[in-house]
Each structure stands twice: as C-alpha cells, then as structure tokens.
Design a protein around this motif. Structure first.
Motif, PDB file in Angstrom:
ATOM      1  N   ASN A 112       0.814  -1.228   0.000  1.00  0.00           N
ATOM      2  CA  ASN A 112       0.000   0.000   0.000  1.00  0.00           C
ATOM      3  C   ASN A 112       0.845   1.275   0.000  1.00  0.00           C
ATOM      4  OD1 ASN A 112      -2.529  -1.404   0.090  1.00  0.00           O
ATOM      5  ND2 ASN A 112      -2.166  -1.797   2.267  1.00  0.00           N
ATOM      6  N   VAL A 113       2.013   1.213  -0.625  1.00  0.00           N
ATOM      7  CA  VAL A 113       2.807   2.426  -0.828  1.00  0.00           C
ATOM      8  C   VAL A 113       2.067   3.309  -1.828  1.00  0.00           C
ATOM      9  CG1 VAL A 113       4.989   3.322  -1.740  1.00  0.00           C
ATOM     10  CG2 VAL A 113       4.973   1.268  -0.313  1.00  0.00           C
ATOM     11  N   PRO A 114       1.934   4.608  -1.565  1.00  0.00           N
ATOM     12  CA  PRO A 114       1.209   5.492  -2.493  1.00  0.00           C
ATOM     13  C   PRO A 114       1.772   5.412  -3.916  1.00  0.00           C
ATOM     14  CG  PRO A 114       1.648   6.636  -0.438  1.00  0.00           C
ATOM     15  CD  PRO A 114       2.389   5.334  -0.367  1.00  0.00           C
ATOM     16  N   ARG A 115       0.887   5.498  -4.890  1.00  0.00           N
ATOM     17  CA  ARG A 115       1.259   5.366  -6.291  1.00  0.00           C
ATOM     18  C   ARG A 115       2.396   6.302  -6.681  1.00  0.00           C
ATOM     19  NH1 ARG A 115      -1.409   3.392 -10.836  1.00  0.00           N
ATOM     20  NH2 ARG A 115      -0.805   4.372 -12.798  1.00  0.00           N
ATOM     21  N   LYS A 116       2.349   7.554  -6.187  1.00  0.00           N
ATOM     22  CA  LYS A 116       3.356   8.548  -6.569  1.00  0.00           C
ATOM     23  C   LYS A 116       4.755   8.190  -6.073  1.00  0.00           C
ATOM     24  CE  LYS A 116       2.423  11.526  -2.559  1.00  0.00           C
ATOM     25  NZ  LYS A 116       3.722  11.282  -1.901  1.00  0.00           N
ATOM     26  N   ASP A 117       4.834   7.319  -5.056  1.00  0.00           N
ATOM     27  CA  ASP A 117       6.130   6.952  -4.482  1.00  0.00           C
ATOM     28  C   ASP A 117       6.701   5.658  -5.066  1.00  0.00           C
ATOM     29  OD1 ASP A 117       6.023   9.152  -2.779  1.00  0.00           O
ATOM     30  OD2 ASP A 117       4.951   8.025  -1.232  1.00  0.00           O
ATOM     31  N   ARG A 118       5.868   4.868  -5.735  1.00  0.00           N
ATOM     32  CA  ARG A 118       6.318   3.541  -6.193  1.00  0.00           C
ATOM     33  C   ARG A 118       7.383   3.640  -7.280  1.00  0.00           C
ATOM     34  NH1 ARG A 118       0.455   1.477  -7.408  1.00  0.00           N
ATOM     35  NH2 ARG A 118      -0.480   1.971  -5.381  1.00  0.00           N
ATOM     36  N   LYS A 119       7.137   4.467  -8.301  1.00  0.00           N
ATOM     37  CA  LYS A 119       8.085   4.524  -9.416  1.00  0.00           C
ATOM     38  C   LYS A 119       9.447   5.048  -8.977  1.00  0.00           C
ATOM     39  CE  LYS A 119       8.652   5.789 -14.259  1.00  0.00           C
ATOM     40  NZ  LYS A 119       8.009   6.358 -15.475  1.00  0.00           N
ATOM     41  N   PRO A 120       9.530   6.145  -8.213  1.00  0.00           N
ATOM     42  CA  PRO A 120      10.858   6.602  -7.777  1.00  0.00           C
ATOM     43  C   PRO A 120      11.624   5.542  -6.989  1.00  0.00           C
ATOM     44  CG  PRO A 120       9.227   8.318  -7.402  1.00  0.00           C
ATOM     45  CD  PRO A 120       8.469   7.099  -7.801  1.00  0.00           C
ATOM     46  N   GLN A 121      10.937   4.801  -6.123  1.00  0.00           N
ATOM     47  CA  GLN A 121      11.615   3.763  -5.339  1.00  0.00           C
ATOM     48  C   GLN A 121      12.072   2.620  -6.244  1.00  0.00           C
ATOM     49  OE1 GLN A 121       9.747   2.568  -1.604  1.00  0.00           O
ATOM     50  NE2 GLN A 121       8.660   4.515  -1.524  1.00  0.00           N
ATOM     51  N   ALA A 122      11.217   2.240  -7.201  1.00  0.00           N
ATOM     52  CA  ALA A 122      11.585   1.164  -8.127  1.00  0.00           C
ATOM     53  C   ALA A 122      12.769   1.575  -8.999  1.00  0.00           C
ATOM     54  CB  ALA A 122      10.387   0.782  -8.994  1.00  0.00           C
ATOM     55  N   LEU A 123      12.750   2.808  -9.492  1.00  0.00           N
ATOM     56  CA  LEU A 123      13.857   3.296 -10.326  1.00  0.00           C
ATOM     57  C   LEU A 123      15.163   3.350  -9.537  1.00  0.00           C
ATOM     58  CD1 LEU A 123      12.111   6.179 -12.309  1.00  0.00           C
ATOM     59  CD2 LEU A 123      12.712   3.885 -13.136  1.00  0.00           C
ATOM     60  N   ALA A 124      15.075   3.773  -8.280  1.00  0.00           N
ATOM     61  CA  ALA A 124      16.284   3.842  -7.450  1.00  0.00           C
ATOM     62  C   ALA A 124      16.869   2.453  -7.237  1.00  0.00           C
ATOM     63  CB  ALA A 124      15.952   4.494  -6.111  1.00  0.00           C
ATOM     64  N   MET A 125      16.011   1.450  -7.059  1.00  0.00           N
ATOM     65  CA  MET A 125      16.523   0.094  -6.850  1.00  0.00           C
ATOM     66  C   MET A 125      17.110  -0.473  -8.139  1.00  0.00           C
ATOM     67  SD  MET A 125      17.213  -2.133  -4.642  1.00  0.00           S
ATOM     68  CE  MET A 125      16.333  -1.394  -3.265  1.00  0.00           C
ATOM     69  N   LEU A 126      16.518  -0.166  -9.279  1.00  0.00           N
ATOM     70  CA  LEU A 126      17.102  -0.602 -10.550  1.00  0.00           C
ATOM     71  C   LEU A 126      18.480   0.017 -10.752  1.00  0.00           C
ATOM     72  CD1 LEU A 126      13.989  -0.574 -12.919  1.00  0.00           C
ATOM     73  CD2 LEU A 126      15.386  -2.565 -12.322  1.00  0.00           C
ATOM     74  N   GLU A 127      18.642   1.264 -10.340  1.00  0.00           N
ATOM     75  CA  GLU A 127      19.960   1.886 -10.405  1.00  0.00           C
ATOM     76  C   GLU A 127      20.953   1.119  -9.537  1.00  0.00           C
ATOM     77  OE1 GLU A 127      21.299   4.275 -12.082  1.00  0.00           O
ATOM     78  OE2 GLU A 127      19.597   5.256 -13.062  1.00  0.00           O
ATOM     79  N   ARG A 128      20.522   0.666  -8.362  1.00  0.00           N
ATOM     80  CA  ARG A 128      21.414  -0.037  -7.447  1.00  0.00           C
ATOM     81  C   ARG A 128      21.929  -1.347  -8.042  1.00  0.00           C
ATOM     82  NH1 ARG A 128      21.603   1.360  -1.973  1.00  0.00           N
ATOM     83  NH2 ARG A 128      23.286  -0.178  -1.965  1.00  0.00           N
ATOM     84  N   VAL A 129      21.101  -1.983  -8.891  1.00  0.00           N
ATOM     85  CA  VAL A 129      21.540  -3.249  -9.492  1.00  0.00           C
ATOM     86  C   VAL A 129      22.073  -3.043 -10.912  1.00  0.00           C
ATOM     87  CG1 VAL A 129      19.930  -4.591  -8.085  1.00  0.00           C
ATOM     88  CG2 VAL A 129      19.227  -3.861 -10.382  1.00  0.00           C
ATOM     89  N   GLY A 130      22.311  -1.780 -11.290  1.00  0.00           N
ATOM     90  CA  GLY A 130      22.947  -1.487 -12.570  1.00  0.00           C
ATOM     91  C   GLY A 130      22.043  -1.546 -13.775  1.00  0.00           C
ATOM     92  N   LEU A 131      20.731  -1.348 -13.569  1.00  0.00           N
ATOM     93  CA  LEU A 131      19.789  -1.432 -14.692  1.00  0.00           C
ATOM     94  C   LEU A 131      18.940  -0.178 -14.829  1.00  0.00           C
ATOM     95  CD1 LEU A 131      18.383  -5.091 -14.727  1.00  0.00           C
ATOM     96  CD2 LEU A 131      19.976  -4.036 -16.318  1.00  0.00           C
ATOM     97  N   GLY A 132      19.468   0.963 -14.407  1.00  0.00           N
ATOM     98  CA  GLY A 132      18.707   2.194 -14.522  1.00  0.00           C
ATOM     99  C   GLY A 132      18.321   2.520 -15.951  1.00  0.00           C
ATOM    100  N   ASP A 133      19.124   2.082 -16.916  1.00  0.00           N
ATOM    101  CA  ASP A 133      18.843   2.396 -18.320  1.00  0.00           C
ATOM    102  C   ASP A 133      17.912   1.379 -18.969  1.00  0.00           C
ATOM    103  OD1 ASP A 133      20.669   0.340 -18.194  1.00  0.00           O
ATOM    104  OD2 ASP A 133      21.808   0.994 -19.956  1.00  0.00           O
ATOM    105  N   ARG A 134      17.422   0.405 -18.194  1.00  0.00           N
ATOM    106  CA  ARG A 134      16.512  -0.614 -18.740  1.00  0.00           C
ATOM    107  C   ARG A 134      15.132  -0.551 -18.071  1.00  0.00           C
ATOM    108  NH1 ARG A 134      20.083  -0.644 -21.835  1.00  0.00           N
ATOM    109  NH2 ARG A 134      21.240  -2.407 -22.716  1.00  0.00           N
ATOM    110  N   ALA A 135      14.846   0.547 -17.394  1.00  0.00           N
ATOM    111  CA  ALA A 135      13.627   0.631 -16.597  1.00  0.00           C
ATOM    112  C   ALA A 135      12.353   0.457 -17.411  1.00  0.00           C
ATOM    113  CB  ALA A 135      13.582   1.970 -15.847  1.00  0.00           C
TER     114      ALA A 135
END
Length: 226
Positions: A112-135
C-alpha cells in the motif's frame, strides 16, 4: 533472524506418507549469507518454502525476527512475507506485460505504498543493481542476467530482513552466474539483509559464509567459511 525448531514435514501420496524433513532444527543469524546445499529430493526446496511461509510444517516451529510465525492464519503469513521476506527464483517470475520498473514496484503495491512513491523507489533500486537504463524495457527485451537483476531489485525494494534465493543462477551461463553471485554479496553487505540461497552447486555454495548440507531431510553438515 531465523530459527527453526524440530521441523517435520511429510507429503501424502497414493502409496502413503513420504517424510521430507525430519526433526530439523536450524538457526541463522542476521546479515549472514547462507547456502542450503543438497541433491534433488533432499528436502532443501521444501525447507525454503517453510522458511518463506509458503508451506507449513506438520510439526515444529518457525521463528522470524524473534517472533513465531503464525501458519494458522493465511492473512498473517502473507503479512509477514510482505514485511520481512524477499524472494528470488530460478525462473525470475517477471510479469511479461509489465516493464522492468513496474515489476520491481509490485511489492510496494502490495504494501500500500502510495502510487506517486512507487516509481521513484523502483527506479532507485534498478539503479542499485545497474539497470537504470533498462527501466522501461519489458522482460522479453532483457537478457537472462538482466532479468535476474530485475528480480533482485523487486525482492529488495521493500527492504526485507530476509532474502530467499532458490537456485538463483540456475538459468544463467557461468560468467553471468558469477556476476549475479557477486551482486548478491554486495547487496548482502550494503543492505544488511540475511540471504539464504538454495543450490545444488557445491562450488557456488562454498563462496557463501556458511554451508548447510541436507540429505534425506536431515542436516548432515554445517560449516562456515574461514
């Protein structure tokens, strides 16, 4: 972080009851990287399912984060899984119609994380695993190693205390598997998450801090890397 006390598990078949886990007790401390090793049929996958609250033991008790897991309530088991546990599977289990970031964001939706917060958190985690450019890529546009990284990002986006990995390198070539294992160790160190990895690969298990070997439903060896 994790304690199992006298776990017993059997499955019913047409020929009768088949014991899978036999009076198994185990304790895993926080922030460790542990491998559960054993051949097919040894009980290691059943053990992982019980640890992950996906299956219940016939007897014995599971403690997570110091508290007993309530297998009697499916809703409570689901709540504990969502709050404490992340999963990484050999087959990745990404949803093909969703982009990489949308797959990563799924656990946040369930929390139940607010919709506006989900994408930034998901993008930040993709950056952590080296896939920010494949989002914005879909799973069919990613390599096996990239899909495994998306699966890792999804498992970690909700900051679990425990990460369960079931043969996480089984579908990868040796080079990509080595990269995935290195990433797991980095995430273990950086996030302080306890990792329990099931594998049949002894060489892979030997790179972990601890190796627990299971055969015929019992622990036959428990060693730590010096």
């Amino acid at each position: 972080m994790l304690k199992l006390a006298s776990i017993e598990k059997a499955y019913k078949t047409a020929g009768g009851s088949v014991p899978v886990l036999k009076d198994l007790s185990l304790e895993i401390e926080g922030a460790g990287f542990c491998a559960i090793l054993g051949p097919s049929g040894s009980g290691k996958s059943t053990l992982l399912n019980i640890i992950g609250l996906l299956d219940r033991p016939d007897s014995g008790q599971v403690f997570l984060d110091g508290a007993p897991a309530d297998f009697a309530s499916a809703a409570e088991a689901a709540r504990l899984r969502n709050r404490l546990i992340g999963f990484v599977f050999q087959s990745f289990q990404l949803l093909p119609r969703l982009t990489a970031w949308e797959n990563v964001a799924l656990p946040l939706l369930y929390r139940n994380v607010p919709r506006k917060d989900r994408k930034p958190q998901a993008l930040a985690m993709l950056e952590r695993v080296g896939l920010g450019d494949r989002a914005e890529h879909h799973p069919n546009q990613l390599s096996g190693g990239q899909m495994q990284r998306v699966a890792l990002a999804r498992a970690l986006v909700s900051n679990p205390r425990l990460l369960l990995a079931d043969e996480p390198t089984g579908n990868l070539d040796s080079v990509t598997a080595s990269e995935a294992l290195t990433l797991l160790r980095t995430l273990n160190r950086d996030f302080g998450v306890t990792i329990v990895m099931v594998t049949h690969d002894r060489d892979l298990a030997m790179t972990c801090d601890r190796q627990i070997e299971i055969r015929d439903g019992r622990i036959i060896a428990d060693t730590r890397r010096q």
